[in-house]
Design a protein around this motif. Structure first.
Motif, PDB file in Angstrom:
ATOM      1  N   TYR A  20       0.829  -1.198   0.000  1.00  0.00           N
ATOM      2  CA  TYR A  20       0.000   0.000   0.000  1.00  0.00           C
ATOM      3  C   TYR A  20       0.871   1.258   0.000  1.00  0.00           C
ATOM      4  N   TYR A  21       1.911   1.235   0.782  1.00  0.00           N
ATOM      5  CA  TYR A  21       2.804   2.385   0.882  1.00  0.00           C
ATOM      6  C   TYR A  21       3.408   2.705  -0.480  1.00  0.00           C
ATOM      7  N   LEU A  22       3.857   1.675  -1.184  1.00  0.00           N
ATOM      8  CA  LEU A  22       4.452   1.908  -2.497  1.00  0.00           C
ATOM      9  C   LEU A  22       3.413   2.394  -3.499  1.00  0.00           C
ATOM     10  N   LYS A  23       2.187   1.901  -3.399  1.00  0.00           N
ATOM     11  CA  LYS A  23       1.131   2.371  -4.303  1.00  0.00           C
ATOM     12  C   LYS A  23       0.715   3.798  -3.972  1.00  0.00           C
ATOM     13  N   GLY A  24       1.024   4.262  -2.757  1.00  0.00           N
ATOM     14  CA  GLY A  24       0.593   5.571  -2.307  1.00  0.00           C
ATOM     15  C   GLY A  24       1.254   6.740  -3.009  1.00  0.00           C
ATOM     16  N   GLY A  25       2.298   6.510  -3.765  1.00  0.00           N
ATOM     17  CA  GLY A  25       2.859   7.575  -4.572  1.00  0.00           C
ATOM     18  C   GLY A  25       4.200   8.089  -4.141  1.00  0.00           C
ATOM     19  N   LYS A  26       4.285   8.695  -2.980  1.00  0.00           N
ATOM     20  CA  LYS A  26       5.481   9.432  -2.588  1.00  0.00           C
ATOM     21  C   LYS A  26       6.782   8.641  -2.680  1.00  0.00           C
ATOM     22  N   SER A  27       6.738   7.367  -2.395  1.00  0.00           N
ATOM     23  CA  SER A  27       7.995   6.637  -2.230  1.00  0.00           C
ATOM     24  C   SER A  27       8.246   5.566  -3.277  1.00  0.00           C
ATOM     25  N   THR A  28       7.524   5.573  -4.377  1.00  0.00           N
ATOM     26  CA  THR A  28       7.673   4.504  -5.353  1.00  0.00           C
ATOM     27  C   THR A  28       9.071   4.454  -5.952  1.00  0.00           C
ATOM     28  N   GLU A  29       9.769   5.568  -5.990  1.00  0.00           N
ATOM     29  CA  GLU A  29      11.096   5.574  -6.589  1.00  0.00           C
ATOM     30  C   GLU A  29      12.178   5.122  -5.616  1.00  0.00           C
ATOM     31  N   ARG A  30      11.871   5.010  -4.343  1.00  0.00           N
ATOM     32  CA  ARG A  30      12.871   4.597  -3.362  1.00  0.00           C
ATOM     33  C   ARG A  30      12.931   3.085  -3.249  1.00  0.00           C
ATOM     34  N   GLU A  31      14.115   2.564  -3.075  1.00  0.00           N
ATOM     35  CA  GLU A  31      14.270   1.141  -2.864  1.00  0.00           C
ATOM     36  C   GLU A  31      13.966   0.829  -1.410  1.00  0.00           C
ATOM     37  N   ASN A  32      13.069  -0.140  -1.194  1.00  0.00           N
ATOM     38  CA  ASN A  32      12.702  -0.577   0.159  1.00  0.00           C
ATOM     39  C   ASN A  32      12.600   0.631   1.089  1.00  0.00           C
ATOM     40  N   PRO A  33      11.622   1.513   0.883  1.00  0.00           N
ATOM     41  CA  PRO A  33      11.599   2.835   1.498  1.00  0.00           C
ATOM     42  C   PRO A  33      11.597   2.899   3.012  1.00  0.00           C
ATOM     43  N   ARG A  34      11.021   1.910   3.699  1.00  0.00           N
ATOM     44  CA  ARG A  34      10.922   2.053   5.144  1.00  0.00           C
ATOM     45  C   ARG A  34      11.718   1.030   5.920  1.00  0.00           C
ATOM     46  N   ARG A  35      12.342   0.107   5.267  1.00  0.00           N
ATOM     47  CA  ARG A  35      13.034  -0.945   6.007  1.00  0.00           C
ATOM     48  C   ARG A  35      14.533  -0.894   5.758  1.00  0.00           C
ATOM     49  N   THR A  36      15.255  -0.377   6.724  1.00  0.00           N
ATOM     50  CA  THR A  36      16.708  -0.378   6.618  1.00  0.00           C
ATOM     51  C   THR A  36      17.345  -1.204   7.723  1.00  0.00           C
ATOM     52  N   LEU A  37      16.563  -1.676   8.672  1.00  0.00           N
ATOM     53  CA  LEU A  37      17.100  -2.480   9.769  1.00  0.00           C
ATOM     54  C   LEU A  37      17.510  -3.863   9.289  1.00  0.00           C
TER      55      LEU A  37
END
Length: 198
Positions: A20-37
């Protein structure tokens, strides 16, 4: 609820949130936008916290839960989208704390839950709404964020931050807390969920 069912549910929650987050628009260009741990970093947080739930009030696990989750005190999604903080900073050890599963996402025995929307999604999903996780953890959280409303219970955020700062400082002085090395140890992880300790 069995451990396998909980593990599958956590995986479904994470996949639904990220989709859902990736479909939401803002972060589609980022690789794995919220998980860096990494898994090694999660383990470092559990070790820093003495493999005990850090929730400050007496509750079902009384600090000795075998299944510990690494909880973002302020969720990564909120920090990225609402505050403009990159995921790498949101995943700082000062924003992470170990909590039991009951307190983190709820179960059947506790009244206080840090993410009170997860049990609601679980119930709806169990009643046959196969889109419950996407609707609640995706759409509803995004709508709350757009209104500037928190979608988690922040009642102990300051207590958690103070504990995280104190325990990280102690671990660093002892010489065993190497966050950067743990970040390189096994690459980025998807959601590893909880880990049984002991």
């Amino acid at each position: 609820m069995g451990k396998e069912q909980i593990r599958d549910e956590l995986k479904l929650v994470e996949e639904t949130e990220e989709t859902y987050y990736l479909k939401g628009g803002k972060s589609t260009e980022r690789e794995n936008p919220r998980r860096t741990l990494t898994n090694a970093q999660k383990e470092l947080i559990r070790k820093r916290d003495g493999y005990k739930c850090q929730y400050p009030e007496p509750h079902i696990c009384n600090g000795h839960e075998k299944t510990l989750h690494v909880h973002h005190i302020t969720p990564t999604r909120w920090m990225q989208e609402h505050l403009g903080v990159p995921a790498s900073e949101a995943d700082s050890p000062l924003n992470l704390i170990s909590v039991c599963e009951e307190i983190h996402i709820g179960g059947r025995r506790n009244r206080h839950i840090l993410h009170p929307d997860v049990p609601r999604a679980r119930i709806l999903y169990g009643q046959g709404n196969k889109n419950a996780y996407e609707e609640i953890l995706g759409r509803e959280r995004r709508e709350k964020m757009e209104r500037g409303e928190m979608y988690w219970d922040p009642i102990y955020d300051n207590t958690f931050r103070i504990r995280a700062m104190k325990q990280t400082g102690i671990a660093r002085k002892a010489g065993w807390f190497d966050w950067e090395a743990a970040g390189r140890r096994n690459g980025n992880s998807r959601y590893n969920g909880a880990r049984r300790v002991g």
